[in-house]
Motif scaffolding. Structure first.
Motif, short mmCIF file in Angstrom:
data_model
loop_
_atom_site.label_atom_id
_atom_site.label_comp_id
_atom_site.label_asym_id
_atom_site.label_seq_id
_atom_site.Cartn_x
_atom_site.Cartn_y
_atom_site.Cartn_z
N UNK A 16 0.84 -1.21 0.00
CA UNK A 16 0.00 0.00 0.00
C UNK A 16 0.87 1.25 0.00
N UNK A 17 1.93 1.24 0.79
CA UNK A 17 2.84 2.40 0.83
C UNK A 17 3.59 2.54 -0.49
N UNK A 18 3.91 1.42 -1.13
CA UNK A 18 4.60 1.46 -2.42
C UNK A 18 3.72 2.10 -3.48
N UNK A 19 2.46 1.69 -3.53
CA UNK A 19 1.52 2.26 -4.50
C UNK A 19 1.33 3.76 -4.25
N UNK A 20 1.19 4.11 -2.97
CA UNK A 20 1.02 5.52 -2.62
C UNK A 20 2.27 6.33 -2.99
N UNK A 21 3.45 5.74 -2.81
CA UNK A 21 4.72 6.43 -3.11
C UNK A 21 4.78 6.89 -4.55
N UNK A 22 4.27 6.07 -5.48
CA UNK A 22 4.29 6.43 -6.89
C UNK A 22 3.09 7.26 -7.32
N UNK A 23 2.22 7.57 -6.39
CA UNK A 23 1.07 8.42 -6.69
C UNK A 23 -0.04 7.72 -7.44
N UNK A 24 -0.11 6.40 -7.37
CA UNK A 24 -1.16 5.63 -8.05
C UNK A 24 -2.36 5.51 -7.11
N UNK A 25 -3.38 6.26 -7.37
CA UNK A 25 -4.55 6.27 -6.47
C UNK A 25 -5.77 5.60 -7.08
N UNK A 26 -5.66 5.09 -8.32
CA UNK A 26 -6.77 4.41 -8.99
C UNK A 26 -6.24 3.09 -9.54
N UNK A 27 -6.58 2.00 -8.86
CA UNK A 27 -5.96 0.72 -9.20
C UNK A 27 -7.01 -0.38 -9.36
N UNK A 74 -8.02 4.32 -4.25
CA UNK A 74 -9.33 3.81 -4.65
C UNK A 74 -9.16 2.59 -5.55
N UNK A 75 -10.07 1.64 -5.43
CA UNK A 75 -9.99 0.38 -6.17
C UNK A 75 -11.16 0.29 -7.15
N UNK A 76 -10.83 0.15 -8.44
CA UNK A 76 -11.87 0.06 -9.47
C UNK A 76 -12.56 -1.30 -9.43
N UNK A 77 -11.80 -2.36 -9.21
CA UNK A 77 -12.37 -3.71 -9.17
C UNK A 77 -11.50 -4.60 -8.29
N UNK A 78 -12.09 -5.65 -7.77
CA UNK A 78 -11.35 -6.65 -7.01
C UNK A 78 -11.89 -8.01 -7.41
N UNK A 79 -11.06 -8.81 -8.09
CA UNK A 79 -11.48 -10.09 -8.64
C UNK A 79 -10.64 -11.23 -8.04
N UNK A 80 -11.32 -12.33 -7.72
CA UNK A 80 -10.62 -13.51 -7.21
C UNK A 80 -10.80 -14.66 -8.19
N UNK A 81 -9.81 -15.54 -8.25
CA UNK A 81 -9.87 -16.68 -9.16
C UNK A 81 -8.89 -17.74 -8.68
N UNK A 82 -9.02 -18.92 -9.26
CA UNK A 82 -8.12 -20.02 -8.96
C UNK A 82 -7.84 -20.80 -10.23
#
Length: 332
Positions: A168-179, A206-214
């Motif tokens: 989470x801190x890594x994503x925030x560090x690069x300024x990516x707020x829409x994932x 903010x998260x656009x989608x969250x998908x799970x799979x196997x």
């Protein structure tokens, strides 16, 4: 290898299990693994052999005691892992002891493994009541830190709680707020992603989608997840998945490439050299576990003469896959 004390080992050397349709008129076939070999998991198992040999050859560590081992392939399957756990806890000697005193001489003293969190949890349900210590090298689910439920579980790798916060801190560090977010539908993926999303919200992501799979899901499910990634507006994808699951998703994505995406990976797949064959992963980042140099290990892993390989069906399979050849054992 036999010894005064036997250590069990369980690794996901294959990622698939041979499925058999039961007709309920004959005895079902034994569980078996199929597909190609995961070379990293094979190295894990060989490293266990190396460690035991080092201990046995030492005059200081366990003098006068010889350790043995029984190493199994779980196919990254819960059913196979449970089957192996029963074998390890029930004793390796097929002879039933009818004496007056119960003996645990055939029971393993400890188990190394499993590589995944869900198979590890399944094994703990079996061997935990016998107080057999289980030490995992790669099961990172934070849920396994609960000593009330898993008092005999230990690991040599940090809990995913640390990784989730760091991602989470890594994503925030690069300024990516829409994932976008994808995860394995397992204890590892679901718990890890839940921890990451909780930490990401605190960072204003903010998260656009969250998908799970196997990888065991129908291909239609994998295709749907791939299509969600292709159609999304988020240019960054955080993937909390196992190596086997990620490989299946990337193979599906490679059939119809999506627009460029920045991939953020959990340690399970982002440190796997096999992922380099997917060119669209160039620039994928994540956190790796700190490495160390073990004297003698590299020479041991590379010391595979054709005669040694021929004595092991598993090593023979690895050799033939790696060198694209047929290894024939010669008799003189």
């Amino acid at each position: 290898m036999d010894g005064d004390y036997v250590i069990g080992g369980v690794f996901s050397i294959h990622y698939y299990m041979h499925t058999v349709k039961h007709n309920y008129t004959t005895m079902p076939e034994p569980l078996s693994c199929t597909g190609s070999i995961d070379s990293r998991e094979l190295r894990f198992s060989r490293t266990m052999v190396f460690a035991i040999e080092q201990i046995n050859n030492s005059t200081e560590l366990l003098p006068g005691i010889k350790l043995g081992y029984e190493i199994y392939d779980s196919c990254a399957s819960v059913s196979v892992a449970v089957h192996v756990a029963f074998q390890l806890s029930g004793g390796l000697d097929p002879v039933f002891n009818t004496g007056d005193k119960c003996s645990q001489s055939g029971m393993v003293m400890a188990v190394v493994g499993e590589s995944g969190s869900t198979p590890s949890i399944s094994m703990l349900r079996v061997i935990g009541p016998f107080n057999i210590p289980q030490v995992s090298h790669f099961a990172t689910c934070a849920c396994l830190s609960d000593k009330q439920h898993y008092p005999s579980f230990f690991r040599t790798i940090p809990s995913d709680q640390f990784q989730a916060d760091a991602l989470a801190k890594l994503v925030k560090h690069f300024g990516w707020t829409w994932i976008g977010a994808v995860q394995s539908d397992s204890d590892y993926g679901n718990n890890g992603m839940a921890s990451f999303l909780h930490a990401a919200r605190k960072e204003g992501i903010c998260v656009e989608y969250s998908e799970s799979f196997s990888r065991t899901h129908p291909r239609s499910r994998i295709q749907r997840v791939a299509d969600v990634i292709r159609r999304s507006t988020a240019k960054v994808v955080v993937a909390f998945t196992s190596t086997g699951d990620m490989r299946i998703l990337l193979e599906e994505l490679s059939r119809k490439p999506s627009p460029p995406r920045q991939w953020i990976g959990s340690e399970s797949w982002v440190t796997d050299p096999d992922m380099l064959r997917f060119s669209f992963l160039a620039g994928a980042i994540g956190f790796g576990i700190e490495k160390s140099v073990i004297p003698g290990l590299r020479d041991f892993l590379l010391d595979l003469s054709p005669s040694k390989v021929a004595d092991s069906p598993l090593l023979t399979m690895f050799w033939e896959e790696a060198f694209n050849c047929r290894l024939v054992k010669s008799f003189q």
